[in-house]
Structure formats: structure tokens, C-alpha cells
Design a protein around this motif. Sequence first.
Motif, short mmCIF file in Angstrom:
data_model
loop_
_atom_site.label_atom_id
_atom_site.label_comp_id
_atom_site.label_asym_id
_atom_site.label_seq_id
_atom_site.Cartn_x
_atom_site.Cartn_y
_atom_site.Cartn_z
N LEU A 1 -6.28 -12.29 0.66
CA LEU A 1 -6.91 -11.31 1.54
C LEU A 1 -5.90 -10.40 2.25
N PRO A 2 -4.80 -10.92 2.81
CA PRO A 2 -3.84 -10.01 3.46
C PRO A 2 -3.30 -8.95 2.51
N GLY A 3 -3.11 -9.30 1.26
CA GLY A 3 -2.62 -8.33 0.30
C GLY A 3 -3.62 -7.23 0.04
N VAL A 4 -4.90 -7.61 -0.11
CA VAL A 4 -5.95 -6.61 -0.35
C VAL A 4 -6.06 -5.67 0.84
N VAL A 5 -6.13 -6.26 2.04
CA VAL A 5 -6.26 -5.44 3.25
C VAL A 5 -4.99 -4.61 3.47
N GLY A 6 -3.82 -5.24 3.30
CA GLY A 6 -2.56 -4.53 3.52
C GLY A 6 -2.39 -3.37 2.56
N LEU A 7 -2.71 -3.58 1.28
CA LEU A 7 -2.59 -2.51 0.30
C LEU A 7 -3.54 -1.36 0.64
N ALA A 8 -4.78 -1.71 1.02
CA ALA A 8 -5.74 -0.66 1.37
C ALA A 8 -5.26 0.13 2.59
N LEU A 9 -4.69 -0.58 3.58
CA LEU A 9 -4.20 0.12 4.77
C LEU A 9 -3.04 1.06 4.44
N VAL A 10 -2.11 0.58 3.61
CA VAL A 10 -0.96 1.41 3.25
C VAL A 10 -1.41 2.65 2.50
N VAL A 11 -2.30 2.47 1.53
CA VAL A 11 -2.75 3.61 0.72
C VAL A 11 -3.53 4.60 1.58
N GLN A 12 -4.44 4.08 2.40
CA GLN A 12 -5.25 4.97 3.23
C GLN A 12 -4.39 5.67 4.29
N ALA A 13 -3.43 4.94 4.86
CA ALA A 13 -2.54 5.55 5.85
C ALA A 13 -1.69 6.65 5.22
N THR A 14 -1.21 6.40 4.01
CA THR A 14 -0.42 7.43 3.32
C THR A 14 -1.27 8.66 3.01
#
Length: 571
Positions: free
Chosen positions: A238-251
Amino acid sequence: MIRTLLRVLGHEYARPVRRTVALMAAAALVEGLSYGLLVPLLRALFGGTPEDAWPWLAAFGASVGVYAVLRHVSDLSGFLVGSTLLRGTYHRLGDHLARLPLGWYEGGRVGEVSVLAGRGVLRAMGVIAHLLAPFVAASVTPAAILVVLLVADWRLGLAAAAAVPLVAVVRLRTGRSAAASDAERHERDHEAAGRVVEFLQAQPVLRAGGRTAERFGLLDDALREVRRASRRSALSALPGVVGLALVVQATFTAVLALGAHLALGGDIGAAELLAVLVLAARCADPLLSLSELGGRLREARHELGLLDAVLRAEPLPEPAVPVRPDGHGLEFANVTFRRGDRTVIDDLSLSVPQGRRLAVVGPSGSGKSTLLQLIARFHDVDAGAVRVGGADVRAIASETLTARCAVVFQDVYLFDGTIEENVRLGRPGADTSEVRAAATAARLDEVIARLPAGWSTPVGEGGALLSGGERQRVSIARALLKDAPVVLLDEVTSALDPVNEAAVHEGVERLMAGRTVVTVAHRMRTVRRADHVVFLDGGRIAEQGTHEELLRLGGRYAAFWDASLTPATPV
């Protein structure tokens, strides 16, 4: 993972796999670079002469066409190569398993290999057909789009490039934690599968004890552990899924904000801003898919690792210059054989002249059946030598040794087919008259005569549709049809009723006629026709001689003989 895949497949499949990967990478690269044409296309559309957009639109359409063709060819290549590799992997795995020593299959490996040969191979080979293309696209297409962004506007390109190390860190950390959780889940799954099999096999015991309504405690515990391990695996991902989504959306948000700022300041036009937003959005989709692809790739990598471990197991070595045996006599010369820390055969020397019969007697665990296995080279000895016709079995080609030995075990396994197909395994090229003669000699014809489908009667998996005596008659007919000069018998009548025992015993006598025979005897009366008797204890020869000599000696063999004649005490 590609290196492991190529190692599992073998060198002959490396070229088509590399070609398929190259096609997939080319398709992903063309897709990413084609988006670069959006910048001049939109600039022309938003400019003073929109008709100037036609050449760019044509170029964009052509690039999309090239991408479509490459994607079709790469996907088709993936499916074709995947199906070819699946077939080739099954053949390679089967050939390798047939060369492994029998001892390798101990310790629950049969269940592991059966699961691996089914679901495991399908999942591992599915990488080529189903996972490789989206994974390559998710890696190459964003990289190509990033290059386009850097060319279009270096500031926006650098803002997008800032996500690369962040995505790499998130994927790396998530992959490590998820791999540990996945390993635990695989272990729990394997344990639960074993408990399910145990539960099914224990049904007669449970029902005999009147416990049909009760659940199996060990199975319940195993299933609870599977649930806990699955929950931990999901939570670790779960942290990877959420973290990846946050990084992509933030970028994406940062690129949008920077682009709006540059557009308001007049540094870039509306066309460039719109193109950049399209490129950033198209770059985000494959990156977000990495979470799902990562989990599926870890599963495939796990199966590939298991396949690789099996294929790396050392088979019995074949001689560089095979020796042909001279005759059919047998000899054990100072043989020592160990299983793990236990010495099963300890410095044993013994010979069986050609055409003579040896009976091996002794308590359970004394190494009787192991002697047969060493002659057939199911294992290699740790010291000494086992010889057939004066030649060390390790110096004889496997096909030659197999052709000279007919083995009949106490527990007969039949393949799921007809009775005739199972008999013909002894010598597939035999004609019908030879098959019928072997069946008659084994008194299998009596069984066939009372079956509605006769020779075409299916035996079921493992011969489950036949009785123990019927299976044994099929096995003896198979050995008779093979017509090998060396016969190895692991007491074949110990668990049969009197009628079947008499029939099987008659078939065995015909099988042994004129051949070199080693028989493991559990029922003492079967040793009376042997030319020589050996009493084993702890892997050593405690006594040897003829039946009459050993009885006169009054030692261990005589005690065994007396015990076999003593009727059981009524309960």
C-alpha cells in the motif's frame, strides 16, 4: 529478471526473446517520440495560418501508424514466442526432471514440482505474452516523453525529470518490503496447500472416528496464517501504491503550475502549454501502472526463481565415453551410500552371478530397497562401486542401463490411460501378439476378460480404477514385455489377497526365469527359491548363505523365519 528468464529458457530461445523485447521497446519509443509532434502541430493550429498544421498532422498520423504496426508486431511476437517458450519449457523441465536422482524428489518436492509445472510455468511464461509489453511501455514511453519535454522547454523538462529519482526510490523501497511479504505469503500458501491435501487424505480416518462434522485444526491454522500473510502483503504494498500516486500527481501539478506561470509571463504560448499538459498527462498513466505491474512481476519472478532452482539441480552425470556391460552379473564393491546424515548402506560388498537369484531380507530401514535403487542408478553411491556386467553403472549410458533392468515395485504406479497403453510402456514398439503373450504370462488376461472395455479399460490416475492385484499384474506384464536380463523386485505380493498373490507369484516366476534377479523379501516364504540370501541390518550384511544354511545357523535369519511361521495371536 530477463537474465533469469533466459537462463530458464535456455540459449536456443535467447534470440526470439531479445527480438521481442527490442520490438516492444521500439514501439514504446515511437509512441513517446510521436507526442513530440504535438508541439509544432498545436503551435500551427493556434497560429495565424492554421493550414500549416496539415503537414504536422500528417506526420503525427504517420507516426501513430508506425507505432500501431510496431505494437501489433511486438504483441503478436510476444504471444507466439510465449506459446513456443511454454511448450519448450515443459519439454526442458520434463527432460531435466527425468535425469535427476530419485533422492532429489524426497522431502515434499513432488508436490512443489507438480504446482510449479502447472501454475508456476504458466505464470512465468506469461511474462512474455502479458507483462513484458506493458512493463517496457511503462518504462520507455515516459523516458521518451521526458526527452520531448526537455526539447520543448528545458524548464518544464527539468521539473518533470525531478520525479525520476523519487519514482525510483519509491519503487525500490516498496519492492524490497513487498518481496519479503510475498516470500512469507508463498510459504504460507505452500503450507496451506499441503494441509488441504492432508485433510483430503485423512478423510477415511476422520470418518472412521466419527469426526466428519469437525474441522481439521491444522488446516484451519494454516488458512488463518495465509489470511494474515495476505493482509501483511497487501499492507506492505500500500505505501508504494500511495507513494507512487502522490509523486506522479505532485509532479504533474508542479509541471502544470510552472507551465501556467511561464504562459502568464509570456515565456511560452498557449499551444506549447497545452502540448506540455498533454505530454505530462500521457506520461503519468504508464507510471501509475507500475504499481500493479510490479506486483505481477514479483509473482512471475518468484516462479522463475523456483524454475531456475529446479533446472540448476545437478542431474546424474552421463559418462563421456560409455562402457557396455559384458554380461548381466551384479556386484557391490565396498559400497557406501548416505541420505543426509544417515548412512543407509555401509561398506557393503556382494556379488550376484549372471542368471542367479539373490533374496535380500532384513528389518525395516535396513537398506533393502536402496540396493535395488543403486543397481538401477536411481542414486549414485558415496563410496565404492555398483557394477552390472563388470561395468560401473556410472560408466554405462542411462539408456543402456535402463534397457537391461526391469524393476517391479511393491507400490505400482500406472499412468492415466488404458491397460494396453500401460503394458506397452515396457516396450512401445512391441507388436500385438507380444503384448498379449506378456499379459497371458502375467495372468493379466484373466483381468481383461472380465472388464467390459477389455484392453481399452481406463486405469485412472495412478491406476486408481484397478485393484492392487490388478495393478501388480499390469506391472509384471510390462516387465515381461520389456524382456530385460536383470530383474529387480521389491516384494510384490506382500499386500495382496491369496488369489491375486498366487497369480502374481506365477507371473513373477515366469519373469525371473533365466535372468539375474535381486528380490527384496518381506514375506519369508518367497526366499526359498533364491540361490543366495542376504540378511541386512543397519546397511551391513549380518548373515548370508542359502536358505537352508541360514536356518541351520540359527541366527537373525532363522528368527525372522520362525516369526513368519508363527500365526498371529487372535484379538
